[in-house]
Design an enzyme around this catalytic site. Structure first.
Site, mmCIF file in Angstrom:
data_model
loop_
_atom_site.group_PDB
_atom_site.id
_atom_site.type_symbol
_atom_site.label_atom_id
_atom_site.label_comp_id
_atom_site.label_asym_id
_atom_site.label_seq_id
_atom_site.Cartn_x
_atom_site.Cartn_y
_atom_site.Cartn_z
ATOM 1 N N TYR A 169 20.355 -5.861 9.768
ATOM 2 C CA TYR A 169 19.422 -4.547 9.287
ATOM 3 C C TYR A 169 17.926 -5.305 10.105
ATOM 4 O O TYR A 169 17.516 -6.069 9.127
ATOM 5 C CB TYR A 169 19.305 -3.830 8.365
ATOM 6 C CG TYR A 169 18.959 -2.254 8.228
ATOM 7 C CD1 TYR A 169 18.961 -1.417 9.208
ATOM 8 C CD2 TYR A 169 17.783 -2.337 7.819
ATOM 9 C CE1 TYR A 169 18.072 0.229 9.083
ATOM 10 C CE2 TYR A 169 16.516 -1.199 7.783
ATOM 11 C CZ TYR A 169 17.218 -0.418 8.309
ATOM 12 O OH TYR A 169 16.080 0.832 8.293
ATOM 13 N N ASP A 264 13.617 -12.264 10.725
ATOM 14 C CA ASP A 264 13.624 -10.794 9.611
ATOM 15 C C ASP A 264 13.554 -11.434 8.288
ATOM 16 O O ASP A 264 14.628 -11.175 7.422
ATOM 17 C CB ASP A 264 14.337 -10.199 10.024
ATOM 18 C CG ASP A 264 13.415 -9.109 9.200
ATOM 19 O OD1 ASP A 264 12.599 -8.726 8.552
ATOM 20 O OD2 ASP A 264 14.321 -7.660 9.906
ATOM 21 N N LYS A 292 8.723 -5.651 2.307
ATOM 22 C CA LYS A 292 9.206 -4.751 0.485
ATOM 23 C C LYS A 292 8.075 -5.929 0.023
ATOM 24 O O LYS A 292 7.136 -5.671 -0.389
ATOM 25 C CB LYS A 292 10.418 -5.834 0.465
ATOM 26 C CG LYS A 292 11.330 -5.031 1.482
ATOM 27 C CD LYS A 292 12.940 -4.799 1.279
ATOM 28 C CE LYS A 292 13.776 -4.104 2.467
ATOM 29 N NZ LYS A 292 14.690 -3.840 3.208
HETATM 30 C C1 LIG Z 1 14.077 -3.046 4.062
HETATM 31 C C2 LIG Z 1 14.333 -4.390 5.897
HETATM 32 C C3 LIG Z 1 13.736 -3.858 7.358
HETATM 33 C C4 LIG Z 1 12.806 -2.383 7.088
HETATM 34 O O1 LIG Z 1 11.909 -1.959 6.270
HETATM 35 P P1 LIG Z 1 11.505 -0.541 5.918
HETATM 36 O O2 LIG Z 1 10.391 -1.037 4.697
HETATM 37 O O3 LIG Z 1 12.365 0.016 5.078
HETATM 38 O O4 LIG Z 1 10.697 -0.567 7.259
HETATM 39 C C5 LIG Z 1 13.666 -4.664 8.091
HETATM 40 N N1 LIG Z 1 14.480 -5.728 7.899
HETATM 41 C C6 LIG Z 1 14.662 -6.024 6.724
HETATM 42 C C7 LIG Z 1 15.176 -7.433 6.805
HETATM 43 C C8 LIG Z 1 15.142 -4.811 5.649
HETATM 44 O O5 LIG Z 1 16.067 -5.135 4.869
#
Ligand SMILES: *Cc1c(COP(=O)(O)O)cnc(C)c1O
Length: 457
Positions: A169, A264, A292
């Site tokens: 994701y 990511d 995060k």
């Molecule tokens: C949470 C997450 C996102 C999105 O971040 P948001 O702050 O919710 O927009 C993107 N990539 C990864 C791997 C994530 O865990």
């Protein structure tokens, strides 16, 4: 978060089956009232879909406060929290150092839309202690960071297609709300209404842990691939631990084809260690994204790369990216206070050892009883899987019917004062604020819940 995509259109609100456990259900009277009201304001009553408890029993709990590893809901129920706001709260709730720093900075106003010294301070903390980025840009969310990283990769390489993996994701931008079609290498199919097919056609989606699929994708789309994007450690659709050898293969293949490798690290950054998954593997991605933890509970995202690649971002270069609240001083303050704690010597060693002991003793309990249950874990991340497989490395390896058992477990754990994210596809987090005493208490609750889950088979 991927789970939310699967459930988003199902919308079925299931009745709670009769409680046959050994603990009464917690009271949700106030939460239910708030939920009834929130449904009149927000689609599904929430501002992010997975919060709506569609994958577990009962109405969502409305949280009133948090302190350390504890949270309290509107009905006054108290829980040991392993969701940690989906990962940011590595120091736990209401950390005094973060709170004090935020309050101090807020006294001077909350946003200027002009540079402040606080941005330099957070950037310096990151860049000085990270061998994978030379220049960075702050955003206000992980989604924005990843979306911008993709644009940068396209702008830098002059190519359009990106390769992503089923089971990863990357936030909710259009080109990443794409799932695998049928076949080994295919154009993605949109996983959300409203994403144009033509956008999805620029995203190639393949399975994780499959070298042949990568090779095929680069053959089929020769000289068209701008980037391969992968989660540092895929942790949004279960915890899909990849072999280092496979990540090395991705690195080599990207280099060979002059495509960029994007890690990511919105979850894994500052979680596995200060330098995230890149340092864990010892592999250098071309672009990294964080989110995060970097904001310590306030909205911050970041992407970074070599100075050369980042030189393509405006105003230095031609790739446009901006943000009214980017680098917001209050959010920077929370980031500075958080990262300063993480840099203390021994921080990760202690946290990871605590989390590993927790995960291992749960596994020992389940194995001794021959339960089809596995705790997948790395650092302070864990994932409860109802399986007898020793490895789960692709989205396909997860048996969707096993989620029924998670639902029972989730309810039993709430009834025993333990809060997990409301979906069996989500991972849990141990924070620095979980003490041995609370982890022991949580373990005992988990053992009881497992006994009940497996009794019900
Ligand atoms: C949470 C997450 C996102 C999105 O971040 P948001 O702050 O919710 O927009 C993107 N990539 C990864 C791997 C994530 O865990």
């Amino acid at each position: 978060m991927l789970e939310s995509l699967k459930k988003i259109f199902s919308g079925n609100e299931e009745e709670m089956p009769v409680n046959t456990g050994s603990k009464p259900d917690i009271s949700r009277e106030k939460s239910a009232e708030l939920y009834a009201k929130s449904k009149t304001f927000f689609p599904g009553g929430v501002n992010s879909p997975v919060r709506a408890f569609k994958s577990v029993y009962g109405t969502p709990l409305f949280i009133q406060k948090g302190d350390g590893c504890m949270i309290w809901d509107a009905d006054g129920n108290q829980f040991i929290d392993f969701c940690a706001s989906w990962g940011p709260l590595i120091l736990g709730h209401n950390n005094a150092k973060i709170r004090e720093k935020v309050i101090e900075v807020m006294q001077n106003g909350m946003s200027f839309g002009a540079p402040t010294a606080l941005e330099n301070e957070l950037a310096e903390l990151i860049i000085k202690n990270n061998s994978f980025v030379e220049k960075i840009r702050f955003t206000s969310s992980g989604t924005e960071a990843v979306m911008s990283a993709i644009r940068l990769a396209r702008g830098y390489t002059g190519k359009d297609k990106i390769i992503k993996f089923e089971g990863c994701y990357h936030g909710h931008s259009d080109s990443l709300l794409v799932k695998a079609g049928s076949g080994l290498v295919t154009f993605g199919e949109t996983s959300s209404a409203g994403v144009p097919k033509s956008f999805a056609a620029e995203t190639i989606v393949i399975a994780l842990n499959d070298k042949e699929a990568i090779t095929k994708a680069f053959e089929q789309f020769k000289d068209q691939v701008a980037a391969v994007i992968i989660e540092g450690i895929p942790a949004n659709n279960g915890l899909l631990l990849q072999d280092k050898d496979y990540i090395e293969f991705l690195r080599a293949t990207c280099t060979e084809h002059k495509a960029l490798l994007i890690f990511d690290e919105v979850i894994t950054g500052f979680r596995l260690g200060f330098e995230g998954a890149a340092a864990h593997y010892g592999i250098k991605p071309d672009i990294v994204t964080y989110g995060k933890i970097i904001g310590g509970g306030l909205p911050v995202g970041m992407y970074g790369a070599s100075a050369e690649i980042m030189g393509h971002i405006s105003p230095d270069g031609g790739v446009y990216q901006a943000g009214t609240l980017s680098g917001n001083p209050v959010a920077m303050a929370a980031g500075i206070a958080t990262l300063t704690e993480l840099l203390r010597s021994g921080f990760y060693k202690e946290l990871n050892a605590k989390a590993q002991e927790f995960a291992e003793s749960i596994q020992r309990f389940a194995s001794a009883k021959n339960y089809k249950f596995k705790v997948f874990t790395i650092g302070s991340i864990f994932w409860f899987a109802f399986t007898d497989k020793d490895k789960i490395q692709t989205a396909e390896d997860i048996d969707p019917t096993s989620m029924e058992k998670f639902k029972i477990m989730h309810r039993e754990l709430l009834n025993r004062g333990i809060y997990l994210g409301p979906s069996g596809y989500e991972v849990g987090f141990v924070s620095a604020s979980h003490t041995k005493i609370e982890l022991e208490k949580a373990k005992r609750a988990i053992f009881d819940a497992l006994d009940l889950v497996f009794r019900k088979q």
